[in-house]
Design a protein around this motif. Structure first.
Motif, PDB file in Angstrom:
ATOM      1  N   THR A  13       0.887  -1.155   0.000  1.00 54.45           N
ATOM      2  CA  THR A  13       0.000   0.000   0.000  1.00 54.45           C
ATOM      3  C   THR A  13       0.926   1.207   0.000  1.00 54.45           C
ATOM      4  OG1 THR A  13      -1.691  -1.175   1.251  1.00 54.45           O
ATOM      5  CG2 THR A  13      -1.770   1.244   1.292  1.00 54.45           C
ATOM      6  N   VAL A  14       0.677   2.173  -0.882  1.00 52.23           N
ATOM      7  CA  VAL A  14       1.588   3.308  -1.044  1.00 52.23           C
ATOM      8  C   VAL A  14       0.870   4.608  -0.687  1.00 52.23           C
ATOM      9  CG1 VAL A  14       3.053   4.588  -2.646  1.00 52.23           C
ATOM     10  CG2 VAL A  14       2.837   2.106  -2.865  1.00 52.23           C
ATOM     11  N   LEU A  15       1.568   5.432   0.092  1.00 53.60           N
ATOM     12  CA  LEU A  15       1.079   6.759   0.433  1.00 53.60           C
ATOM     13  C   LEU A  15       2.142   7.768   0.015  1.00 53.60           C
ATOM     14  CD1 LEU A  15      -0.951   8.652   1.836  1.00 53.60           C
ATOM     15  CD2 LEU A  15       0.201   8.144   3.987  1.00 53.60           C
ATOM     16  N   ALA A  16       1.805   8.601  -0.946  1.00 54.14           N
ATOM     17  CA  ALA A  16       2.695   9.685  -1.385  1.00 54.14           C
ATOM     18  C   ALA A  16       1.859  10.962  -1.326  1.00 54.14           C
ATOM     19  CB  ALA A  16       3.205   9.433  -2.799  1.00 54.14           C
ATOM     20  N   TYR A  17       2.403  11.992  -0.739  1.00 55.70           N
ATOM     21  CA  TYR A  17       1.655  13.237  -0.556  1.00 55.70           C
ATOM     22  C   TYR A  17       2.608  14.417  -0.679  1.00 55.70           C
ATOM     23  CZ  TYR A  17       3.707  13.408   4.097  1.00 55.70           C
ATOM     24  OH  TYR A  17       4.592  13.468   5.132  1.00 55.70           O
ATOM     25  N   ASP A  18       2.036  15.596  -0.888  1.00 52.78           N
ATOM     26  CA  ASP A  18       2.835  16.819  -0.918  1.00 52.78           C
ATOM     27  C   ASP A  18       2.974  17.366   0.494  1.00 52.78           C
ATOM     28  OD1 ASP A  18       3.243  16.925  -3.697  1.00 52.78           O
ATOM     29  OD2 ASP A  18       1.315  17.894  -4.025  1.00 52.78           O
ATOM     30  N   MET A  19       4.214  17.496   0.947  1.00 50.17           N
ATOM     31  CA  MET A  19       4.443  18.103   2.254  1.00 50.17           C
ATOM     32  C   MET A  19       3.990  19.560   2.203  1.00 50.17           C
ATOM     33  SD  MET A  19       8.031  16.556   3.650  1.00 50.17           S
ATOM     34  CE  MET A  19       8.906  15.906   2.233  1.00 50.17           C
ATOM     35  N   TRP A  20       3.665  20.089   3.375  1.00 50.93           N
ATOM     36  CA  TRP A  20       3.209  21.477   3.451  1.00 50.93           C
ATOM     37  C   TRP A  20       4.126  22.388   2.639  1.00 50.93           C
ATOM     38  CZ3 TRP A  20      -1.481  21.840   4.784  1.00 50.93           C
ATOM     39  CH2 TRP A  20      -2.014  21.149   5.861  1.00 50.93           C
ATOM     40  N   GLY A  21       3.509  23.273   1.859  1.00 45.90           N
ATOM     41  CA  GLY A  21       4.261  24.244   1.078  1.00 45.90           C
ATOM     42  C   GLY A  21       4.783  23.734  -0.248  1.00 45.90           C
ATOM     43  N   HIS A  22       4.445  22.510  -0.616  1.00 46.70           N
ATOM     44  CA  HIS A  22       4.902  21.914  -1.870  1.00 46.70           C
ATOM     45  C   HIS A  22       3.692  21.452  -2.683  1.00 46.70           C
ATOM     46  CE1 HIS A  22       8.393  21.482   0.788  1.00 46.70           C
ATOM     47  NE2 HIS A  22       9.121  21.517  -0.313  1.00 46.70           N
ATOM     48  N   GLY A  23       3.804  21.531  -3.996  1.00 48.53           N
ATOM     49  CA  GLY A  23       2.763  20.991  -4.875  1.00 48.53           C
ATOM     50  C   GLY A  23       1.382  21.537  -4.583  1.00 48.53           C
ATOM     51  N   ASP A  24       0.433  20.619  -4.383  1.00 49.27           N
ATOM     52  CA  ASP A  24      -0.958  21.005  -4.164  1.00 49.27           C
ATOM     53  C   ASP A  24      -1.302  21.229  -2.690  1.00 49.27           C
ATOM     54  OD1 ASP A  24      -1.619  20.920  -6.877  1.00 49.27           O
ATOM     55  OD2 ASP A  24      -1.998  18.758  -6.796  1.00 49.27           O
ATOM     56  N   SER A  25      -0.325  21.167  -1.807  1.00 45.29           N
ATOM     57  CA  SER A  25      -0.624  21.362  -0.382  1.00 45.29           C
ATOM     58  C   SER A  25      -0.742  22.843  -0.063  1.00 45.29           C
ATOM     59  CB  SER A  25       0.463  20.736   0.489  1.00 45.29           C
ATOM     60  OG  SER A  25       1.643  21.511   0.436  1.00 45.29           O
ATOM     61  N   ALA A  26      -1.319  23.095   1.081  1.00 46.30           N
ATOM     62  CA  ALA A  26      -1.428  24.474   1.555  1.00 46.30           C
ATOM     63  C   ALA A  26      -0.053  25.008   1.941  1.00 46.30           C
ATOM     64  CB  ALA A  26      -2.355  24.532   2.771  1.00 46.30           C
ATOM     65  N   VAL A  27       0.071  26.318   1.919  1.00 45.19           N
ATOM     66  CA  VAL A  27       1.279  26.974   2.398  1.00 45.19           C
ATOM     67  C   VAL A  27       0.935  27.559   3.764  1.00 45.19           C
ATOM     68  CG1 VAL A  27       2.980  28.782   1.979  1.00 45.19           C
ATOM     69  CG2 VAL A  27       2.026  27.503   0.049  1.00 45.19           C
ATOM     70  N   PRO A  28       1.414  26.924   4.826  1.00 47.96           N
ATOM     71  CA  PRO A  28       1.053  27.392   6.169  1.00 47.96           C
ATOM     72  C   PRO A  28       1.540  28.813   6.419  1.00 47.96           C
ATOM     73  CG  PRO A  28       2.242  25.305   6.258  1.00 47.96           C
ATOM     74  CD  PRO A  28       2.311  25.789   4.859  1.00 47.96           C
ATOM     75  N   GLN A  29       0.723  29.565   7.092  1.00 48.06           N
ATOM     76  CA  GLN A  29       1.073  30.935   7.468  1.00 48.06           C
ATOM     77  C   GLN A  29       1.282  30.987   8.976  1.00 48.06           C
ATOM     78  OE1 GLN A  29       1.450  33.306   5.006  1.00 48.06           O
ATOM     79  NE2 GLN A  29       1.058  31.578   3.651  1.00 48.06           N
ATOM     80  N   ASP A  30       2.142  31.845   9.403  1.00 47.89           N
ATOM     81  CA  ASP A  30       2.381  32.091  10.827  1.00 47.89           C
ATOM     82  C   ASP A  30       2.792  30.836  11.599  1.00 47.89           C
ATOM     83  OD1 ASP A  30       1.686  34.793  10.433  1.00 47.89           O
ATOM     84  OD2 ASP A  30      -0.432  34.314  10.683  1.00 47.89           O
ATOM     85  N   VAL A  31       3.565  29.960  10.962  1.00 47.63           N
ATOM     86  CA  VAL A  31       4.134  28.802  11.651  1.00 47.63           C
ATOM     87  C   VAL A  31       5.609  28.721  11.294  1.00 47.63           C
ATOM     88  CG1 VAL A  31       1.994  27.456  11.674  1.00 47.63           C
ATOM     89  CG2 VAL A  31       3.584  27.195   9.775  1.00 47.63           C
ATOM     90  N   ARG A  32       6.354  28.048  12.125  1.00 47.56           N
ATOM     91  CA  ARG A  32       7.766  27.806  11.807  1.00 47.56           C
ATOM     92  C   ARG A  32       7.817  26.565  10.935  1.00 47.56           C
ATOM     93  NH1 ARG A  32      12.004  27.772  16.016  1.00 47.56           N
ATOM     94  NH2 ARG A  32      13.208  28.091  14.143  1.00 47.56           N
ATOM     95  N   TYR A  33       8.319  26.721   9.743  1.00 46.19           N
ATOM     96  CA  TYR A  33       8.406  25.644   8.777  1.00 46.19           C
ATOM     97  C   TYR A  33       9.667  24.846   9.083  1.00 46.19           C
ATOM     98  CZ  TYR A  33       7.642  23.501   4.220  1.00 46.19           C
ATOM     99  OH  TYR A  33       7.380  22.613   3.207  1.00 46.19           O
ATOM    100  N   THR A  34       9.525  23.797   9.882  1.00 48.74           N
ATOM    101  CA  THR A  34      10.660  22.998  10.339  1.00 48.74           C
ATOM    102  C   THR A  34      10.422  21.524  10.037  1.00 48.74           C
ATOM    103  OG1 THR A  34       9.690  22.600  12.511  1.00 48.74           O
ATOM    104  CG2 THR A  34      11.015  24.616  12.261  1.00 48.74           C
ATOM    105  N   PRO A  35      11.474  20.719  10.085  1.00 51.00           N
ATOM    106  CA  PRO A  35      11.271  19.277   9.930  1.00 51.00           C
ATOM    107  C   PRO A  35      10.312  18.704  10.980  1.00 51.00           C
ATOM    108  CG  PRO A  35      13.559  19.809   9.566  1.00 51.00           C
ATOM    109  CD  PRO A  35      12.899  21.075  10.071  1.00 51.00           C
ATOM    110  N   ILE A  36      10.335  19.239  12.183  1.00 49.12           N
ATOM    111  CA  ILE A  36       9.392  18.779  13.208  1.00 49.12           C
ATOM    112  C   ILE A  36       7.959  19.051  12.770  1.00 49.12           C
ATOM    113  CG2 ILE A  36       8.562  19.194  15.566  1.00 49.12           C
ATOM    114  CD1 ILE A  36      11.541  19.598  16.328  1.00 49.12           C
ATOM    115  N   PHE A  37       7.719  20.210  12.188  1.00 58.25           N
ATOM    116  CA  PHE A  37       6.394  20.553  11.663  1.00 58.25           C
ATOM    117  C   PHE A  37       5.983  19.545  10.585  1.00 58.25           C
ATOM    118  CE2 PHE A  37       3.868  23.214   8.649  1.00 58.25           C
ATOM    119  CZ  PHE A  37       2.748  23.383   9.454  1.00 58.25           C
ATOM    120  N   LEU A  38       6.922  19.161   9.715  1.00 62.16           N
ATOM    121  CA  LEU A  38       6.618  18.200   8.660  1.00 62.16           C
ATOM    122  C   LEU A  38       6.380  16.806   9.238  1.00 62.16           C
ATOM    123  CD1 LEU A  38       9.144  19.422   5.941  1.00 62.16           C
ATOM    124  CD2 LEU A  38       6.682  19.904   6.102  1.00 62.16           C
TER     125      LEU A  38
END
Length: 110
Positions: A35-60
Motif C-alpha cells: 500500500t503506497v502513500l505519497a503526498y505533498d508536504m506542506w508548502g509543496h505541490g498542491d498542499s497548503a502553504v502554512p502561514q504564521d508557523v515555523r516551517y521545520t522538519p518537526i512541523f513536517l
C-alpha cells in the motif's frame, strides 16, 4: 488475483519537489503488494502553504503523523525519503519508533 498488503510505504519527496516524483514507482510497489502513500508536504505541490508557523522538519513530521492518523493507519509504516524527505523520515522514526517499520534514505542532504 489480489495480492495481500505487505504493509504501507510512505514516500517523502525533497525540497522544491512534489509527490509526483514517485509516480514511476507507485504502480510497481502496488503490484508487489505494498500500500503506497505519497503526498505533498506542506508548502509543496498542491498542499497548503502554512502561514504564521515555523516551517521545520518537526512541523513536517507532525503533518505526517496527522496524515497517518487521518488514514487510520495503526500499523507501523515503511518510510522512504529523498533529500528533505530523508530528514523527515529519520526524525519521524527517531521520535515515533513505534510507528516506523523501516527507513530508506535516498540522496540524503548533508
Amino acid at each position: 488475483c489480489d495480492t495481500p498488503s505487505r504493509g504501507t510505504v510512505v514516500l517523502l519527496h525533497g525540497v522544491s519537489m512534489t509527490c509526483d516524483i514517485w509516480s514511476p514507482y507507485i504502480g510497481s510497489l502496488n503490484k508487489a503488494g505494498w500500500t503506497v502513500l505519497a503526498y505533498d508536504m506542506w508548502g509543496h505541490g498542491d498542499s497548503a502553504v502554512p502561514q504564521d508557523v515555523r516551517y521545520t522538519p518537526i512541523f513536517l513530521c507532525q503533518q505526517l503523523e496527522s496524515l497517518l492518523h487521518a488514514q487510520s493507519l495503526s500499523s507501523p509504516v515503511h518510510l522512504v525519503g529523498f533529500s528533505l524527505g530523508c530528514y523527515v523520515a529519520a526524525l519521524f522514526a527517531a521520535t515515533l519508533p513505534h510507528c516506523t517499520s523501516s527507513v530508506t534514505l535516498i540522496a540524503p542532504a548533508a
